[in-house]
Design a protein around this motif. Structure first.
Motif, mmCIF file in Angstrom:
data_model
loop_
_atom_site.group_PDB
_atom_site.id
_atom_site.type_symbol
_atom_site.label_atom_id
_atom_site.label_comp_id
_atom_site.label_asym_id
_atom_site.label_seq_id
_atom_site.Cartn_x
_atom_site.Cartn_y
_atom_site.Cartn_z
ATOM 1 N N PHE A 260 -33.870 -75.083 45.465
ATOM 2 C CA PHE A 260 -33.995 -76.101 44.960
ATOM 3 C C PHE A 260 -35.179 -76.098 44.290
ATOM 4 C CE2 PHE A 260 -31.278 -77.292 48.356
ATOM 5 C CZ PHE A 260 -30.305 -77.619 47.609
ATOM 6 N N VAL A 261 -36.246 -74.843 44.264
ATOM 7 C CA VAL A 261 -37.400 -74.656 43.639
ATOM 8 C C VAL A 261 -37.286 -73.999 42.500
ATOM 9 C CG1 VAL A 261 -39.514 -73.709 44.114
ATOM 10 C CG2 VAL A 261 -38.542 -74.814 45.979
ATOM 11 N N GLU A 262 -37.604 -74.674 41.467
ATOM 12 C CA GLU A 262 -37.197 -73.732 40.115
ATOM 13 C C GLU A 262 -38.010 -72.357 40.083
ATOM 14 O OE1 GLU A 262 -35.418 -73.634 36.352
ATOM 15 O OE2 GLU A 262 -35.321 -75.309 37.868
ATOM 16 N N GLY A 263 -37.238 -71.405 39.489
ATOM 17 C CA GLY A 263 -38.109 -70.173 39.301
ATOM 18 C C GLY A 263 -38.300 -69.453 40.684
ATOM 19 N N ASP A 264 -37.936 -69.758 41.782
ATOM 20 C CA ASP A 264 -38.207 -69.216 43.112
ATOM 21 C C ASP A 264 -37.098 -68.005 43.383
ATOM 22 O OD1 ASP A 264 -37.797 -68.921 46.170
ATOM 23 O OD2 ASP A 264 -39.664 -69.920 46.032
ATOM 24 N N MET A 270 -30.483 -66.719 47.036
ATOM 25 C CA MET A 270 -29.634 -67.470 47.908
ATOM 26 C C MET A 270 -28.564 -68.063 46.942
ATOM 27 S SD MET A 270 -32.354 -69.728 50.158
ATOM 28 C CE MET A 270 -33.804 -68.882 50.980
ATOM 29 N N MET A 271 -28.946 -68.483 45.797
ATOM 30 C CA MET A 271 -27.633 -69.044 45.015
ATOM 31 C C MET A 271 -26.759 -67.854 44.595
ATOM 32 S SD MET A 271 -28.058 -72.158 45.009
ATOM 33 C CE MET A 271 -27.340 -72.912 43.569
ATOM 34 N N ASP A 272 -27.296 -66.746 44.343
ATOM 35 C CA ASP A 272 -26.242 -65.650 44.158
ATOM 36 C C ASP A 272 -25.257 -65.104 45.226
ATOM 37 O OD1 ASP A 272 -27.790 -65.309 41.654
ATOM 38 O OD2 ASP A 272 -28.632 -63.374 42.225
ATOM 39 N N PHE A 273 -25.990 -65.305 46.460
ATOM 40 C CA PHE A 273 -25.053 -65.132 47.708
ATOM 41 C C PHE A 273 -24.026 -66.155 47.727
ATOM 42 C CE2 PHE A 273 -24.551 -65.208 52.345
ATOM 43 C CZ PHE A 273 -23.884 -63.835 52.626
ATOM 44 N N LEU A 274 -24.376 -67.554 47.654
ATOM 45 C CA LEU A 274 -23.675 -68.582 47.830
ATOM 46 C C LEU A 274 -22.291 -68.461 46.808
ATOM 47 C CD1 LEU A 274 -26.004 -71.579 48.231
ATOM 48 C CD2 LEU A 274 -23.860 -71.225 49.474
ATOM 49 N N THR A 275 -22.651 -68.106 45.634
ATOM 50 C CA THR A 275 -21.647 -68.054 44.479
ATOM 51 C C THR A 275 -21.150 -66.598 44.217
ATOM 52 O OG1 THR A 275 -23.608 -67.581 42.872
ATOM 53 C CG2 THR A 275 -22.948 -70.138 43.325
ATOM 54 N N GLY A 276 -21.456 -65.659 44.811
ATOM 55 C CA GLY A 276 -21.149 -64.377 44.476
ATOM 56 C C GLY A 276 -21.352 -63.967 43.057
ATOM 57 N N THR A 277 -22.351 -64.390 42.334
ATOM 58 C CA THR A 277 -22.589 -64.266 40.827
ATOM 59 C C THR A 277 -24.095 -63.968 40.810
ATOM 60 O OG1 THR A 277 -21.257 -66.201 40.371
ATOM 61 C CG2 THR A 277 -22.697 -65.722 38.579
ATOM 62 N N LYS A 278 -24.294 -62.864 39.993
ATOM 63 C CA LYS A 278 -25.240 -62.179 39.555
ATOM 64 C C LYS A 278 -26.067 -63.172 38.951
ATOM 65 C CE LYS A 278 -28.619 -59.161 39.270
ATOM 66 N NZ LYS A 278 -29.606 -59.005 40.416
ATOM 67 N N ASN A 279 -27.254 -63.615 39.183
ATOM 68 C CA ASN A 279 -28.300 -64.462 38.288
ATOM 69 C C ASN A 279 -27.611 -65.873 38.085
ATOM 70 O OD1 ASN A 279 -30.781 -65.352 37.224
ATOM 71 N ND2 ASN A 279 -30.220 -64.305 35.422
#
Length: 322
Positions: A260-264, A270-279
């Motif tokens: 939830f920290v912009e640009g971190d 973490m979001m890539d791992f959660l979604t299986g999506t690059k960037n």
């Protein structure tokens, strides 16, 4: 959650995610093209997984299981034999394997152990071998690596009519990305010797993943790959197969505050791992990003502790009888 490069885009088999995907808005008004969104490659998945491990208590959770339950499980193996046969499926770099082998050694001093590993990633195999080279306490253990996916191993066993049985088989956090979960379980269960045990470690239905997948699936992008499977799905398969099992639940958490920290950078991984999506944060539509971040904050998915957001990563250790 061991890295599992045995990837299957089972929900969108005809799409070329490297080129573009079609994403559906939450209101289903119309489809729009998001050219830059794509699935993680196997190598990118491993990097995202490392970030997950750095911020989660997953391995500590497994250590608790090893301490509380594994000695009793290991003591019941072998049935007095001079050699105990072990098979690890999707063993990754081997850290958890070696911990279990040491428990097995302690339960059966002086007994030889034959440990076979099914792992498709060559980098993981190399890292596993290096770990073994640095473990002088495992002199009584022999190692055989099969650089294959679980389905390739199954095919090889059937083609060569190999009848070898195992006293202990473990499948740690790898069933999400096999092609056919029921038949995979059925095959490896058939490899158990008399009084053998199959250990399946999978996300619990009490985890935030279960809520995310069941209640907030619309918040996940089409680039996510693999099966949305938790312990209830596995035990349902076991019941249909008429196989006895026991389930042990252990708590685990994942600090996702940086999501939830912009640009971190860590939050991005973490979001890539959660979604299986690059960037994901850099390529997903703003509305999709917001929906997912809102879902992650829901009490079914996470809790707050000392100002940090802790995602529930509870695990189920399923011990299956032969």
């Amino acid at each position: 959650m061991e890295p599992a490069p045995e990837m299957k885009r089972n929900r969108f088999p005809s799409m070329n995610f490297e080129a573009e995907i079609l994403a559906a808005p939450h209101d289903n008004s119309e489809l729009y093209v998001v050219p830059s969104m794509r699935s993680l490659t196997a190598e990118e998945y491993v990097e995202a997984f490392k970030s997950f491990l750095d911020h989660s208590t997953e391995h500590q959770c497994m250590d608790e299981f090893n301490k509380e339950e594994m000695p009793r499980i290991m003591a019941g193996l072998g049935n007095g034999k001079s050699m105990i046969n072990v098979l690890g499926v999707g063993s990754g770099t081997g850290e958890q394997d070696l911990k279990m082998l040491r428990i097995l050694q302690a339960a059966h001093p002086g007994v030889l152990i034959n440990n076979e590993i099914v792992e498709p990633n060559p980098q993981h195999v190399a890292a596993y071998k290096e770990l073994v080279n640095q473990a002088p306490d495992l002199q009584g253990v022999s190692f055989i690596w099969h650089q294959l996916t679980s389905s390739e191993y199954e095919q090889q066993v059937k083609e060569k009519c190999i009848n070898k049985k195992f006293d202990f088989i473990h499948m740690i956090q790898m069933l999400y990305r096999v092609e056919d979960i029921p038949n995979t379980i059925k095959f490896f269960h058939s490899r158990l010797d008399h009084q053998g045990k199959l250990l399946i470690i999978i996300l619990s239905d009490s985890s935030g993943w279960a809520s995310l997948w069941k209640k907030y699936r619309h918040c996940l992008p089409s680039t996510d790959s693999g099966h949305y499977i938790t312990s209830d799905g596995i035990t349902a398969v076991l019941r249909r197969l008429g196989i006895q099992y026991r389930v042990h639940e252990f708590p685990s958490g994942w600090d996702i505050t940086e999501c939830f920290v912009e640009g971190d950078p860590a939050g991005g991984q973490m979001m890539d791992f959660l979604t299986g999506t690059k960037n994901f944060l850099g390529t997903a539509p703003l509305a999709l990003r917001r929906r997912l971040q809102e879902a992650l904050c829901q009490p079914e998915c996470s809790s707050k502790k000392d100002g940090r957001v802790i995602f529930c990563n509870n695990l189920s250790m399923i011990v299956v009888e032969s």
